[in-house]
Design a protein around this motif. Structure first.
Motif, PDB file in Angstrom:
ATOM      1  N   ASN A  77       0.608  -0.929   0.068  1.00 11.50           N
ATOM      2  CA  ASN A  77       0.003  -0.210   0.022  1.00 11.50           C
ATOM      3  C   ASN A  77       0.856   1.258  -0.304  1.00 11.50           C
ATOM      4  O   ASN A  77       0.796   2.478   0.819  1.00 11.50           O
ATOM      5  CB  ASN A  77      -1.151   0.002   1.507  1.00 11.50           C
ATOM      6  CG  ASN A  77      -2.036   0.586   1.057  1.00 11.50           C
ATOM      7  OD1 ASN A  77      -2.399   0.946  -0.695  1.00 11.50           O
ATOM      8  ND2 ASN A  77      -3.027   1.880   1.491  1.00 11.50           N
ATOM      9  N   ARG A  78       1.808   1.403  -0.298  1.00  3.88           N
ATOM     10  CA  ARG A  78       3.113   2.238  -0.670  1.00  3.88           C
ATOM     11  C   ARG A  78       2.767   2.647  -2.473  1.00  3.88           C
ATOM     12  O   ARG A  78       2.698   1.522  -3.356  1.00  3.88           O
ATOM     13  CB  ARG A  78       4.203   2.289  -0.751  1.00  3.88           C
ATOM     14  CG  ARG A  78       4.469   2.004   1.439  1.00  3.88           C
ATOM     15  CD  ARG A  78       5.706   1.796   1.827  1.00  3.88           C
ATOM     16  NE  ARG A  78       6.134   1.576   3.184  1.00  3.88           N
ATOM     17  CZ  ARG A  78       7.236   1.249   3.845  1.00  3.88           C
ATOM     18  NH1 ARG A  78       7.902   0.930   3.496  1.00  3.88           N
ATOM     19  NH2 ARG A  78       6.999   1.477   5.194  1.00  3.88           N
ATOM     20  N   ARG A  79       3.703   4.401  -1.925  1.00  2.00           N
ATOM     21  CA  ARG A  79       4.310   4.322  -3.915  1.00  2.00           C
ATOM     22  C   ARG A  79       4.976   3.797  -4.193  1.00  2.00           C
ATOM     23  O   ARG A  79       6.197   3.510  -2.764  1.00  2.00           O
ATOM     24  CB  ARG A  79       3.713   5.858  -4.128  1.00  2.00           C
ATOM     25  CG  ARG A  79       2.570   6.768  -4.308  1.00  2.00           C
ATOM     26  CD  ARG A  79       2.484   8.212  -3.848  1.00  2.00           C
ATOM     27  NE  ARG A  79       3.554   8.767  -4.536  1.00  2.00           N
ATOM     28  CZ  ARG A  79       4.008   8.917  -5.843  1.00  2.00           C
ATOM     29  NH1 ARG A  79       2.752   9.099  -6.656  1.00  2.00           N
ATOM     30  NH2 ARG A  79       5.000   9.997  -6.064  1.00  2.00           N
ATOM     31  N   VAL A  80       4.844   3.150  -5.028  1.00  2.00           N
ATOM     32  CA  VAL A  80       6.194   2.329  -5.995  1.00  2.00           C
ATOM     33  C   VAL A  80       6.253   2.936  -7.664  1.00  2.00           C
ATOM     34  O   VAL A  80       5.306   3.140  -7.849  1.00  2.00           O
ATOM     35  CB  VAL A  80       5.980   0.723  -5.789  1.00  2.00           C
ATOM     36  CG1 VAL A  80       6.391   0.660  -4.957  1.00  2.00           C
ATOM     37  CG2 VAL A  80       4.917  -0.021  -6.836  1.00  2.00           C
ATOM     38  N   ARG A  81       7.737   3.288  -8.314  1.00  2.00           N
ATOM     39  CA  ARG A  81       7.838   3.299  -9.311  1.00  2.00           C
ATOM     40  C   ARG A  81       8.055   2.638 -10.416  1.00  2.00           C
ATOM     41  O   ARG A  81       9.088   1.459  -9.471  1.00  2.00           O
ATOM     42  CB  ARG A  81       8.734   3.963  -9.430  1.00  2.00           C
ATOM     43  CG  ARG A  81       8.624   5.035 -10.934  1.00  2.00           C
ATOM     44  CD  ARG A  81      10.375   6.441 -10.718  1.00  2.00           C
ATOM     45  NE  ARG A  81       9.562   7.021 -11.920  1.00  2.00           N
ATOM     46  CZ  ARG A  81      10.701   8.318 -12.306  1.00  2.00           C
ATOM     47  NH1 ARG A  81      11.928   8.254 -11.322  1.00  2.00           N
ATOM     48  NH2 ARG A  81      10.629   8.958 -13.519  1.00  2.00           N
ATOM     49  N   VAL A  82       7.156   1.865 -10.810  1.00  2.00           N
ATOM     50  CA  VAL A  82       7.262   0.860 -11.637  1.00  2.00           C
ATOM     51  C   VAL A  82       7.917   0.882 -13.197  1.00  2.00           C
ATOM     52  O   VAL A  82       7.405   2.090 -14.191  1.00  2.00           O
ATOM     53  CB  VAL A  82       6.079   0.330 -12.009  1.00  2.00           C
ATOM     54  CG1 VAL A  82       5.903  -0.820 -13.069  1.00  2.00           C
ATOM     55  CG2 VAL A  82       5.392  -0.219 -10.588  1.00  2.00           C
ATOM     56  N   TYR A  83       8.915   0.500 -13.535  1.00  2.00           N
ATOM     57  CA  TYR A  83       9.469  -0.092 -14.549  1.00  2.00           C
ATOM     58  C   TYR A  83       9.353  -0.492 -15.994  1.00  2.00           C
ATOM     59  O   TYR A  83       8.509  -2.232 -15.207  1.00  2.00           O
ATOM     60  CB  TYR A  83      11.658   0.582 -14.895  1.00  2.00           C
ATOM     61  CG  TYR A  83      11.613   1.131 -13.492  1.00  2.00           C
ATOM     62  CD1 TYR A  83      11.960   2.657 -13.949  1.00  2.00           C
ATOM     63  CD2 TYR A  83      11.810   0.837 -12.219  1.00  2.00           C
ATOM     64  CE1 TYR A  83      12.762   3.674 -13.254  1.00  2.00           C
ATOM     65  CE2 TYR A  83      11.812   1.920 -11.213  1.00  2.00           C
ATOM     66  CZ  TYR A  83      12.203   3.282 -11.654  1.00  2.00           C
ATOM     67  OH  TYR A  83      12.767   4.160 -10.728  1.00  2.00           O
ATOM     68  N   GLN A  84       9.202   0.274 -17.097  1.00  2.00           N
ATOM     69  CA  GLN A  84       8.745  -0.769 -18.197  1.00  2.00           C
ATOM     70  C   GLN A  84      10.197  -0.948 -19.568  1.00  2.00           C
ATOM     71  O   GLN A  84       9.876   0.524 -19.535  1.00  2.00           O
ATOM     72  CB  GLN A  84       7.742  -0.435 -18.215  1.00  2.00           C
ATOM     73  CG  GLN A  84       6.941  -1.026 -20.329  1.00  2.00           C
ATOM     74  CD  GLN A  84       5.599  -0.643 -20.193  1.00  2.00           C
ATOM     75  OE1 GLN A  84       4.956  -0.071 -19.478  1.00  2.00           O
ATOM     76  NE2 GLN A  84       4.642  -1.786 -21.300  1.00  2.00           N
ATOM     77  N   ILE A  85       9.799  -1.613 -19.632  1.00  2.00           N
ATOM     78  CA  ILE A  85      11.286  -1.532 -21.006  1.00  2.00           C
ATOM     79  C   ILE A  85      10.464  -1.166 -22.434  1.00  2.00           C
ATOM     80  O   ILE A  85       9.096  -1.057 -22.526  1.00  2.00           O
ATOM     81  CB  ILE A  85      11.743  -3.152 -21.545  1.00  2.00           C
ATOM     82  CG1 ILE A  85      12.935  -2.468 -22.870  1.00  2.00           C
ATOM     83  CG2 ILE A  85      10.940  -3.542 -22.174  1.00  2.00           C
ATOM     84  CD1 ILE A  85      14.270  -3.771 -22.611  1.00  2.00           C
ATOM     85  N   THR A  86      11.254  -0.313 -23.073  1.00  2.00           N
ATOM     86  CA  THR A  86      10.928   0.731 -24.462  1.00  2.00           C
ATOM     87  C   THR A  86      10.809   0.092 -25.306  1.00  2.00           C
ATOM     88  O   THR A  86      12.354  -0.638 -25.636  1.00  2.00           O
ATOM     89  CB  THR A  86      10.773   2.274 -24.664  1.00  2.00           C
ATOM     90  OG1 THR A  86      12.323   2.194 -24.533  1.00  2.00           O
ATOM     91  CG2 THR A  86      10.693   3.138 -23.163  1.00  2.00           C
ATOM     92  N   LYS A  87      10.335   0.048 -27.110  1.00  2.00           N
ATOM     93  CA  LYS A  87      10.612  -0.482 -27.428  1.00  2.00           C
ATOM     94  C   LYS A  87      12.098  -0.494 -28.259  1.00  2.00           C
ATOM     95  O   LYS A  87      13.078  -1.331 -28.766  1.00  2.00           O
ATOM     96  CB  LYS A  87      10.212  -0.025 -28.993  1.00  2.00           C
ATOM     97  CG  LYS A  87       8.375  -0.090 -29.082  1.00  2.00           C
ATOM     98  CD  LYS A  87       7.805   0.105 -30.230  1.00  2.00           C
ATOM     99  CE  LYS A  87       6.725  -1.007 -30.175  1.00  2.00           C
ATOM    100  NZ  LYS A  87       6.006  -0.873 -31.240  1.00  2.00           N
ATOM    101  N   SER A  88      12.867   0.850 -28.268  1.00  2.00           N
ATOM    102  CA  SER A  88      14.005   1.651 -28.465  1.00  2.00           C
ATOM    103  C   SER A  88      15.491   0.911 -27.573  1.00  2.00           C
ATOM    104  O   SER A  88      16.220  -0.028 -27.326  1.00  2.00           O
ATOM    105  CB  SER A  88      14.224   3.134 -27.932  1.00  2.00           C
ATOM    106  OG  SER A  88      14.245   3.156 -26.736  1.00  2.00           O
TER     107      SER A  88
END
Length: 120
Positions: A77-88
């Motif tokens: 229940n905490r704020r987290v930064r979720v990362y995602q790979i891009t096409k590049s």
């Protein structure tokens, strides 16, 4: 010749970024999940510290190889930064893996069986 600050876990430049991108290729993740994934996949041989992870993630963000968004973790229940790979990021990862494979092949040639047999 040996430096006490260097350990067997030291990585070559770009290795951490490659492992982050490969982890994100599988699925988006927050920082702690990335650390856990890398540690588990390496059978605990690699342990990524926050002081290395977050600067690497910032470099990847700046290079537009990953994108990130803030969300709330359902488990904490905490704020987290979720990362995602891009096409590049995917294209960059493929190039880096290919380059790494060539480098590793060359190293294995130099350190090949002849050298090990000479020691035995």
């Amino acid at each position: 010749m040996e430096n006490s600050k260097n350990t067997a876990r030291d990585l070559f430049p770009g290795a951490l970024e490659m492992m982050i991108l490969e982890s994100l290729r599988r699925q988006p993740a927050h920082g702690y999940a990335l650390v856990q994934h890398i540690q588990q996949r390496s059978n605990n041989l690699l342990q990524v510290e926050e002081g290395s992870l977050y600067p690497a993630l910032q470099r990847l963000l700046k290079g537009k190889l990953v994108k990130a968004e803030w969300t709330v973790s359902p488990s904490t229940n905490r704020r987290v930064r979720v990362y995602q790979i891009t096409k590049s990021g995917l294209l960059h990862l493929e190039r880096e893996i290919s380059s790494f494979d060539r480098m590793l092949e060359g190293i294995q040639m130099v350190l090949g069986p002849q050298k090990r047999n000479a020691i035995s």
